[in-house]
Write an enzyme that holds these catalytic residues in place. Structure first.
Site, PDB file in Angstrom:
ATOM      1  CE  LYS A 222      -1.593   1.487   4.075  1.00 17.84           C
ATOM      2  NZ  LYS A 222      -1.298   2.894   4.432  1.00 17.84           N
ATOM      3  CG  ASN A 223       2.418   2.687   3.513  1.00 19.55           C
ATOM      4  OD1 ASN A 223       1.237   2.983   3.254  1.00 19.55           O
ATOM      5  ND2 ASN A 223       2.839   2.511   4.741  1.00 19.55           N
TER       6      ASN A 223
ATOM      7  NE  ARG B 134       0.944  10.196  10.804  1.00 17.70           N
ATOM      8  CZ  ARG B 134       0.343   9.216  10.132  1.00 17.70           C
ATOM      9  NH1 ARG B 134      -0.736   8.674  10.626  1.00 17.70           N
ATOM     10  NH2 ARG B 134       0.803   8.805   8.970  1.00 17.70           N
TER      11      ARG B 134
ATOM     12  CB  CYS C 144      -4.853   9.870  12.212  1.00  9.33           C
ATOM     13  SG  CYS C 144      -3.178   9.269  12.446  1.00  9.33           S
TER      14      CYS C 144
ATOM     15  CG  ASP D 297       3.709   1.367   9.618  1.00 12.33           C
ATOM     16  OD1 ASP D 297       3.831   1.627   8.408  1.00 12.33           O
ATOM     17  OD2 ASP D 297       3.428   2.228  10.469  1.00 12.33           O
TER      18      ASP D 297
ATOM     19  NE  ARG E 145      -7.250   4.104   5.803  1.00  9.16           N
ATOM     20  CZ  ARG E 145      -6.627   5.124   6.394  1.00  9.16           C
ATOM     21  NH1 ARG E 145      -6.970   5.488   7.606  1.00  9.16           N
ATOM     22  NH2 ARG E 145      -5.685   5.783   5.777  1.00  9.16           N
TER      23      ARG E 145
HETATM   24  C1  EPZ Z   1       4.422   7.020   6.574  1.00  2.00           C
HETATM   25  O1  EPZ Z   1       3.633   8.034   7.183  1.00  2.00           O
HETATM   26  C2  EPZ Z   1       3.526   5.790   6.453  1.00  2.00           C
HETATM   27  N1  EPZ Z   1       2.369   6.114   5.602  1.00  2.00           N
HETATM   28  C3  EPZ Z   1       3.045   5.355   7.842  1.00  2.00           C
HETATM   29  O2  EPZ Z   1       2.314   4.155   7.677  1.00  2.00           O
HETATM   30  C4  EPZ Z   1       4.285   5.055   8.699  1.00  2.00           C
HETATM   31  O3  EPZ Z   1       3.853   4.728  10.003  1.00  2.00           O
HETATM   32  C5  EPZ Z   1       5.196   6.291   8.742  1.00  2.00           C
HETATM   33  O4  EPZ Z   1       5.557   6.684   7.398  1.00  2.00           O
HETATM   34  C6  EPZ Z   1       6.493   6.019   9.499  1.00  2.00           C
HETATM   35  O5  EPZ Z   1       7.173   4.946   8.920  1.00  2.00           O
HETATM   36  C7  EPZ Z   1       2.530   6.089   4.258  1.00  2.00           C
HETATM   37  O6  EPZ Z   1       3.599   5.815   3.735  1.00  2.00           O
HETATM   38  C8  EPZ Z   1       1.304   6.391   3.453  1.00  2.00           C
HETATM   39  P1  EPZ Z   1       6.474  10.385   8.602  1.00  2.00           P
HETATM   40  P2  EPZ Z   1       4.184   9.559   7.209  1.00  2.00           P
HETATM   41  O7  EPZ Z   1       6.282  11.671   7.887  1.00  2.00           O
HETATM   42  O8  EPZ Z   1       4.985   9.830   6.025  1.00  2.00           O
HETATM   43  C9  EPZ Z   1       6.878  13.665  11.989  1.00  2.00           C
HETATM   44  C10 EPZ Z   1       0.450   2.759   7.798  1.00  2.00           C
HETATM   45  O9  EPZ Z   1       0.073   2.104   8.770  1.00  2.00           O
HETATM   46  N2  EPZ Z   1       6.630  14.651  10.932  1.00  2.00           N
HETATM   47  O10 EPZ Z   1       7.623   9.501   8.206  1.00  2.00           O
HETATM   48  O11 EPZ Z   1       3.006  10.430   7.519  1.00  2.00           O
HETATM   49  C11 EPZ Z   1       5.667  12.778  12.263  1.00  2.00           C
HETATM   50  O12 EPZ Z   1       4.782  13.420  13.175  1.00  2.00           O
HETATM   51  C12 EPZ Z   1       0.904   4.176   7.987  1.00  2.00           C
HETATM   52  O13 EPZ Z   1       0.541   2.316   6.641  1.00  2.00           O
HETATM   53  C13 EPZ Z   1       6.651  16.008  11.254  1.00  2.00           C
HETATM   54  O14 EPZ Z   1       6.866  16.389  12.408  1.00  2.00           O
HETATM   55  O15 EPZ Z   1       5.134   9.525   8.477  1.00  2.00           O
HETATM   56  C14 EPZ Z   1       6.298  11.539  12.844  1.00  2.00           C
HETATM   57  O16 EPZ Z   1       6.555  11.757  14.228  1.00  2.00           O
HETATM   58  C15 EPZ Z   1       0.611   4.670   9.393  1.00  2.00           C
HETATM   59  N3  EPZ Z   1       6.421  16.925  10.278  1.00  2.00           N
HETATM   60  C16 EPZ Z   1       7.633  11.425  12.097  1.00  2.00           C
HETATM   61  O17 EPZ Z   1       7.881  12.741  11.547  1.00  2.00           O
HETATM   62  C17 EPZ Z   1       6.167  16.555   8.977  1.00  2.00           C
HETATM   63  O18 EPZ Z   1       5.980  17.440   8.114  1.00  2.00           O
HETATM   64  C18 EPZ Z   1       7.624  10.414  10.960  1.00  2.00           C
HETATM   65  O19 EPZ Z   1       6.497  10.684  10.157  1.00  2.00           O
HETATM   66  C19 EPZ Z   1       6.138  15.174   8.661  1.00  2.00           C
HETATM   67  C20 EPZ Z   1       6.382  14.248   9.651  1.00  2.00           C
END
Ligand code: EPZ
Length: 434
Positions: free
Chosen positions: A22-23, A135, A130, A321, A413
């Site tokens: 999915k990702n 996020r 969420c 995850d 999902r």
């Molecule tokens: C991706 O989310 C995945 N989703 C998530 O999988 C996964 O848990 C996550 O990466 C971490 O591996 C998809 O790929 C669609 P991040 P993403 O930006 O990109 C902070 C699932 O179950 N951050 O890597 O949204 C954030 O709060 C989902 O399939 C900021 O502060 O995660 C977090 O603490 C759930 N500012 C950390 O970085 C930003 O602008 C990592 O988040 C962006 C992120």
């Protein structure tokens, strides 16, 4: 709403075919916005998030044979070739991605970079938080501003303009962000000049996105390391090659945990061993063995299950995850396991539900202690987010009696044909409606 009823205390047996990731599918569907041609996808996971993103593109004016199929059949499980799609984005005219779709799927933020770099303007709703945390998308926004975008946040929307297109720059991410890295890679692909991304994410889905861009003629180097460089085409659209989605490493990890928690001998087909190394390493530490072939893995049951410690980290570290699934497994390990969640501030919603099944877990800040072995007793439980829901299924496999997991739209999902796959492994599972 749908629920899943699962009869516990069964050994599993047989094999399961792992679907496309999915990702990896989501950023690649967004990438089709940069294409001059029809983009052909295979091994797409037939899951709600993929359908949602394709429907959003169609709402913006794109066309897809999948959307036509869904129009003809309201039951998505009976369309032929559900894992293939063709998308053409040349007729996109609507550049506003509305809150109602973004709130259902945060990954819609991946449309920001491609829409902005191709059309020079767009409006994308802020995703909002969420179940697992706030996020924020501040890093995505700051990076686009560094590439010359004017961005105003108003009425819950990101209003972005770059009338002369985006300009390459050196982007240093304060934190490693998966979709942030993906957004900037896609924005940079049509920008003027070179972009360097420092502190880039290294997940397999990042690698596949970059490999597709490279195979499609974009100059891109360094992916898989901390620093990726992309030479933009200066708004020249890309002839994107055919895309076969890589196997889903998190779905694979989830089924490995199903084999582990029931201490069974099962086989997973269509996997890439190197993508699940941190997961199999941890399972070996607990007491399991594995035999591999080129694209499959078989579990060798453990003599006894040892308690473990884990800390979630960015790839190639232990994936956040998979945290909930290992927490369910920890209930059956001898001793006290410790799980520390370092990426999200609220990714422990599954603890309350596991406790309803009898788990003995204490939470201190972002660290959970799980006492095993605990006899789990079937109960009604509530799914809260995608991965937490899969942890409840795992716990139900070893709970005495029939557990009911409510609100399983979370599972739909990201897990394709979940009850069919578990049923093929010998689980007594059925879907019902509340
Ligand atoms: C991706 O989310 C995945 N989703 C998530 O999988 C996964 O848990 C996550 O990466 C971490 O591996 C998809 O790929 C669609 P991040 P993403 O930006 O990109 C902070 C699932 O179950 N951050 O890597 O949204 C954030 O709060 C989902 O399939 C900021 O502060 O995660 C977090 O603490 C759930 N500012 C950390 O970085 C930003 O602008 C990592 O988040 C962006 C992120």
């Amino acid at each position: 709403m749908d629920y899943l009823a699962i009869e516990g205390s069964n050994k599993l047996s047989g094999s399961v075919n792992i679907s496309g990731a999915k990702n990896s599918a989501l950023p690649l569907i967004a990438l089709s916005i940069l294409a001059k041609n029809d983009v052909r996808f295979s091994n797409l996971p037939n899951v709600v998030d993929v359908q949602t993103l394709i429907k959003i593109l169609v709402m913006l004016g794109a066309s897809s044979n999948m959307a036509d199929k869904w129009e003809q059949n309201n039951n998505i499980n009976i369309i032929e070739n559900p894992n293939e799609a063709i998308i053409n984005t040349n007729n996109i005219t609507n550049l506003k991605v509305i809150y109602d779709v973004v709130r259902k799927m945060r990954a819609s933020i991946l449309l920001l970079g491609p829409l902005l770099t191709r059309f020079g303007k767009c409006q994308v709703s802020l995703p909002g938080g969420c179940a697992i945390g706030a996020r924020p998308v501040d890093l995505h926004i700051k990076a686009m501003q560094q590439m010359g975008a004017d961005i105003e946040i108003k009425n819950g929307y990101i209003n972005a303009t770059a009338t002369k297109g985006l300009v390459g720059n050196h982007i240093i991410f304060d934190k490693i962000t998966v979709t942030g890295t993906e957004n900037i890679i896609m924005a940079a692909a049509l920008a003027k000049g070179k972009t360097i991304i420092t502190n880039a994410a290294k997940e397999p889905e990042i690698i596949q996105l970059c490999e597709i861009l490279k195979q499609s003629g974009v100059e891109i180097e360094g992916y898989g390391s901390d620093e990726i460089s992309i030479k933009g085409t200066d708004r020249e659209l890309i002839d994107i090659c055919d895309i076969s989605i890589i196997p889903d490493r998190i779905e694979a990890g989830t089924y490995l945990c199903a084999g582990a928690i029931t201490n069974s001998n099962i086989t997973l087909n269509n996997i890439i061993p190197s993508h699940i190394e941190s997961i199999t390493d941890k399972l070996k530490e607990i007491g399991f063995g594995f035999s591999f072939s080129e694209n499959s893995i078989s579990m060798i049951p453990a003599k006894s299950l040892k308690a473990f410690e884990l800390i979630t980290a960015e790839y190639p570290g232990f994936p956040t995850d998979m945290q909930a699934q290992f927490m369910a497994l920890a209930t059956q390990c001898n001793g006290v396991s410790v799980i520390e969640e370092r990426l999200f501030e609220n990714r422990f919603m599954h603890i309350n539900e596991l406790q309803r099944l009898g788990a003995n877990i204490t939470l201190d800040g972002n660290s959970a202690k799980i006492n095993g072995v605990t006899k789990l007793i079937a109960a009604d439980v509530m799914a809260t987010d995608l991965r937490a829901s899969s942890a409840l299924i795992l716990a139900s496999l070893v709970a005495d009696g029939e557990s009911i997991i409510h609100r399983i739209y979370h599972l739909d999902r990201g897990y394709e044909q979940i009850e069919q796959k578990f049923s093929n492994l010998g689980v007594k599972i059925r879907r019902g409606r509340d």
